[in-house]
Design an enzyme around this catalytic site. Structure first.
Site, PDB file in Angstrom:
ATOM      1  N   ASP A   1      -1.513  20.754   7.437  1.00 53.07           N
ATOM      2  CA  ASP A   1      -0.852  19.531   7.003  1.00 53.07           C
ATOM      3  C   ASP A   1       0.162  19.915   5.913  1.00 53.07           C
ATOM      4  O   ASP A   1       0.232  21.068   5.453  1.00 53.07           O
ATOM      5  CB  ASP A   1      -1.877  18.495   6.510  1.00 53.07           C
ATOM      6  CG  ASP A   1      -1.307  17.064   6.592  1.00 53.07           C
ATOM      7  OD1 ASP A   1      -0.083  16.923   6.740  1.00 53.07           O
ATOM      8  OD2 ASP A   1      -2.096  16.097   6.511  1.00 53.07           O
TER       9      ASP A   1
HETATM   10  C1  BGC Z   1       0.353  13.682   6.647  1.00 55.34           C
HETATM   11  C2  BGC Z   1       0.363  14.007   8.124  1.00 55.34           C
HETATM   12  C3  BGC Z   1       1.780  14.127   8.627  1.00 55.34           C
HETATM   13  C4  BGC Z   1       2.514  15.156   7.797  1.00 55.34           C
HETATM   14  C5  BGC Z   1       3.935  15.401   8.238  1.00 55.34           C
HETATM   15  C6  BGC Z   1       1.282  14.557   5.846  1.00 55.34           C
HETATM   16  O1  BGC Z   1       1.449  14.081   4.561  1.00 55.34           O
HETATM   17  O2  BGC Z   1      -0.965  13.812   6.163  1.00 55.34           O
HETATM   18  O3  BGC Z   1      -0.346  13.027   8.829  1.00 55.34           O
HETATM   19  O4  BGC Z   1       1.761  14.479   9.983  1.00 55.34           O
HETATM   20  O5  BGC Z   1       2.540  14.709   6.454  1.00 55.34           O
HETATM   21  O6  BGC Z   1       4.770  14.375   7.919  1.00 55.34           O
END
Ligand code: BGC
Length: 759
Positions: free
Chosen positions: A289
């Site tokens: 993530d």
């Molecule tokens: C979130 C994810 C997301 C990623 C990319 C993160 O802050 O937890 O769900 O896919 O950002 O934007």
């Protein structure tokens, strides 16, 4: 007879063999291609493939996203996210293809969560449809639009089971139940990747199941918080939905931010390698993530070099935004602190993902302005958006048939959501343009041009400027009305007094749920409550129409309104869908996928709880609260219709069953009301005695049925003994003989009951 059976059986064997031989040949071809490519790659080029920066938009400030184009030219990027449109994608892909030595194409990822340009209801809303073909279609439509916009990878489905509505990200998932959540996971993967997982299709994307794992169990519902959980609970309740996505062939997995029992998911070898790959057989790619590797330092896992190594060795293949794989891995190899085999393995998985998409044959995957023009927000997608919005709405209460509304009546529409456009598409609406969403008021005027409807805003969504300032800053700002709160209420009350019925449209701003949007108080904002209380004083019947991203606490609202319709954030076609439901053109059929508590003090609250040694009763020393009942305000599976449904008693095909046998359980469902309508008939079981304690109810099936007014239909569930399996005292997935209860009904709290025995 015998002969034909044999012929069929041998055909099946041949087809099975043929399919696996074909797959082996395809894999061998891919291996040969990638072996040849990797033989030419330098260590730097391999590490470059593991880098996944964001373009254009950065939650942690602009620094990390800078200079991505330059890095692409230098072969330091394997994929990017937050870029879309055919032109923008083509420009970046050209950098990789024309400027880099080995011309390895890039992956283009994006948070396509509930639609890409056409926005469907938030996932929690979609899950309330309990309609898997519909959910699959929304993911298919999203993939079609996303690929037309140049994307080849979506960061969805989010399948984090969650039982704490304080956590804002419940909006992005399918609710509290493992079984329902697993069905949704499968439907979405199939939607994104295509029924046959043929990723080379120009309209298929890599799906990414997230957030692996247990992110939905953050302590106290506070985002990014610690998770500490028994192996039993994770195995029974939280892991199966991710596993369902893996079994459906999901191409990629995102590791989560949270720690699990002391080891952050992004550094968790047990999770990402032993469980995901070795036990579950996942063959695809894992991305972290956002900045999760960098965050391992805050978790207390070491310095840059240590956390980069930990994350790679644990089983992550791509580093989202941290830039620590490109910063540290080469130095670690040179210092002989890291075996290069880990880099090779991760690089291979990234290249395999690109190969499966056909990017080595066509890095642009036929992206064309024409396809974007024809496929994005076309009539078919908009019709699907309306259907999905209608099917996701849940009628929570409806005294005296207050709903549906009659268009000839004098109706006062009051509240900050009536003319609202900005919030309709909800959080994580990616490339969706809220200006293209139809407001309720506009839909109403278009549908009922001559009417006796009046309007007053009545309240801002929020008056609390400090809270407003904390919401997602990206054009979410709530503009306070020029009138004072008192004047707004006064105007609304005047309109209400003059009306036959008052429709109060209230709720959360879209930024009040979603990521980094945990709330300790999950009631309606106080200023909106004040409006509702003033409306109540008029004595007029009130219909409360809610827009929000999580279960709310609504005890006062329940006690003081005639009807409540939960619409979630319904998406691009919000206005039309709400109007259709309120005026009865569509009879609501949604069912809650997450329990609505009476108060925050009951959290975590979910239907499939354990009985305890002292189940609640009138006795003092039983498991309960002094001040409120144990029961929720609205239970899992709850949702009314404008019609009424009658359930007959359950008929079982037998009362005893042996392992390997099947049991048929039937009921007759009758539409006993005045309207045609759809009902979701739910089946639950309870294992009465076990080597470990079992929940008081577990969902094991459901059936959606459409019945004309006055019509009856018999529904038969065909239960197998596999449905009775659980993890026994030795964590073996098995059945244990003994007594079972079987329930069929309209919600987890309103069921008929029958008994049977497993011999
Ligand atoms: C979130 C994810 C997301 C990623 C990319 C993160 O802050 O937890 O769900 O896919 O950002 O934007």
């Amino acid at each position: 007879m015998k002969l034909s059976k044999i012929v069929i059986a041998s055909c099946l064997v041949l087809t099975g063999f043929g399919a696996s031989a074909q797959k082996a040949a395809r894999d061998a071809k891919m291996d040969a291609y990638i072996n040849k490519l990797m033989a030419k790659m330098t260590l730097d080029e391999k590490i470059g493939q593991l880098n996944l920066p964001s373009i254009g938009f950065d939650v942690t400030g602009p620094i990390l996203s800078q200079g991505v184009e330059g890095k692409i030219e230098k072969g330091m990027v394997g994929g990017v996210f937050n870029t879309y449109t055919p032109n923008a994608v083509r420009k970046l892909q050209e950098l990789a293809i024309k400027k880099t030595r080995l011309k390895i194409p890039l992956l283009f990822g994006y948070d396509v969560i509930h639609g890409h340009r056409t926005i469907f209801p938030i996932p929690l809303g979609l899950s309330a449809s309990w309609d898997m073909p519909l959910i699959q279609k929304t993911a298919r439509a999203a993939a079609d639009e996303a690929t037309a916009d140049g994307l080849n990878w979506v960061f969805s489905p989010m399948v984090d089971i969650a039982r704490d509505p304080r956590w804002g990200r419940v909006a992005e998932g399918g609710g509290e139940d493992t079984w329902l959540g697993s069905q949704i996971a499968r439907a979405m993967v199939k939607g994104y990747q295509g029924e046959k997982n043929d990723l080379r299709r120009e309209d298929a994307v890599l799906a990414c199941v997230k957030h692996f794992a247990l992110y939905g169990a953050a302590e106290a519902g506070r985002d990014y918080n610690t998770v500490d959980m028994s192996m039993r609970k994770m195995t029974e309740t939280y892991l199966p939905a991710y596993k369902a996505a893996v079994d459906a062939g999901v191409a990629t997995v995102m590791s989560s931010f949270n720690e699990i029992n002391g080891v952050p998911a992004a550094a968790n070898h047990w999770l990402l390698t032993d469980l995901l790959r070795n036990q579950w057989g996942f063959k695809g790619m894992v991305a972290t993530d956002y900045t999760a590797i960098m965050e391992l330092k805050n978790h207390g896992m070491g310095d840059d070099a240590q956390v980069a190594k930990l994350a790679l060795v644990a089983g992550n293949d791509m580093d989202m935004v941290s830039d620590l794989f490109i910063g540290e891995l080469k130095k670690l190899v040179q210092a002989k602190k890291l075996d290069v085999k880990y880099i090779d393995l991760a690089c291979r998985r990234v290249l395999e993902s690109k190969y499966k998409l056909g990017l080595f044959d066509d890095p642009y995957r036929n992206i064309s302005e024409d396809r974007a023009k024809n496929n994005i927000m076309n009539a078919e997608k908009l019709a699907l958006a309306k259907e999905a919005a209608e099917k996701s709405m849940v009628l929570l209460k409806n005294d005296n048939n207050t709903l549906p509304l009659q268009a000839g009546k004098k109706i006062a529409f009051v509240g900050p959501m009536v003319k609202n456009q900005r919030d309709l598409i909800g959080n994580w609406s990616g490339a969706g343009d809220w200006k293209k969403a139809t407001s309720f008021w506009d839909a109403l005027q278009a549908q009922y041009p001559s009417n006796k409807f009046t309007y007053a805003k009545g309240a801002n969504i929020l008056d609390d400027q400090a809270l407003i300032d904390k919401l997602n800053p990206h054009d979410a700002q709530i503009v306070l009305d020029s009138k004072s709160p008192a004047d707004m209420i006064k105007e609304a009350v005047e309109k209400a007094k003059d009306a036959d019925v008052v429709v109060a449209m209230l709720g959360e701003a879209f930024g009040m749920s979603g990521e980094a949007a945990s709330r300790s108080d999950i009631g309606l904002p106080v200023n909106q409550q004040n409006l509702l209380k003033a409306l109540r004083e008029t004595g007029k019947p009130i219909v409360l129409v809610l827009m929000n991203g999580r279960p709310l606490t609504l005890q006062w609202e329940h006690d003081n309104t005639a009807a409540i319709l939960e619409t979630w954030f319904p998406g691009t076609k919000a206005g039309d869908a709400i109007a259709d439901v309120l005026f009865g053109k569509y009879n609501p059929s949604g069912k809650l996928s997450m329990t609505f508590p009476r108060s925050v003090g009951q959290i975590p609250i979910y239907y499939n709880a354990k009985n305890t040694g002292r189940p609640v009763s009138d006795q003092k020393y039983t498991s309960k609260y002094l001040d409120i009942p144990n029961t929720p305000l609205y239970p899992f599976g709850h949702g009314l219709s404008y019609t009424t449904f009658g359930y007959s008693d359950i008929k079982l095909s037998k009362n005893t069953i042996r392992n390997g046998e099947r049991l048929q359980a039937s009921i007759t469902l009758s539409n006993t009301g005045k309207y045609d309508g759809e009902e979701t008939v739910q089946l639950y079981i309870r294992d009465m005695v076990g080597s470990v304690t079992r929940p008081v109810k577990e969902l094991k099936g459901f059936r959606k049925l459409f019945l004309k007014a006055g019509e009856s239909k018999t529904v038969t569930f065909n239960l197998s003994t596999d449905d009775l399996k659980f993890y026994d005292i030795n964590m073996k997935y098995t059945t244990e003989p003994g007594d079972f209860k079987l329930f069929i009904g309209t919600s987890s709290a309103d069921v008929k009951e029958a008994d049977f025995k497993l011999l």
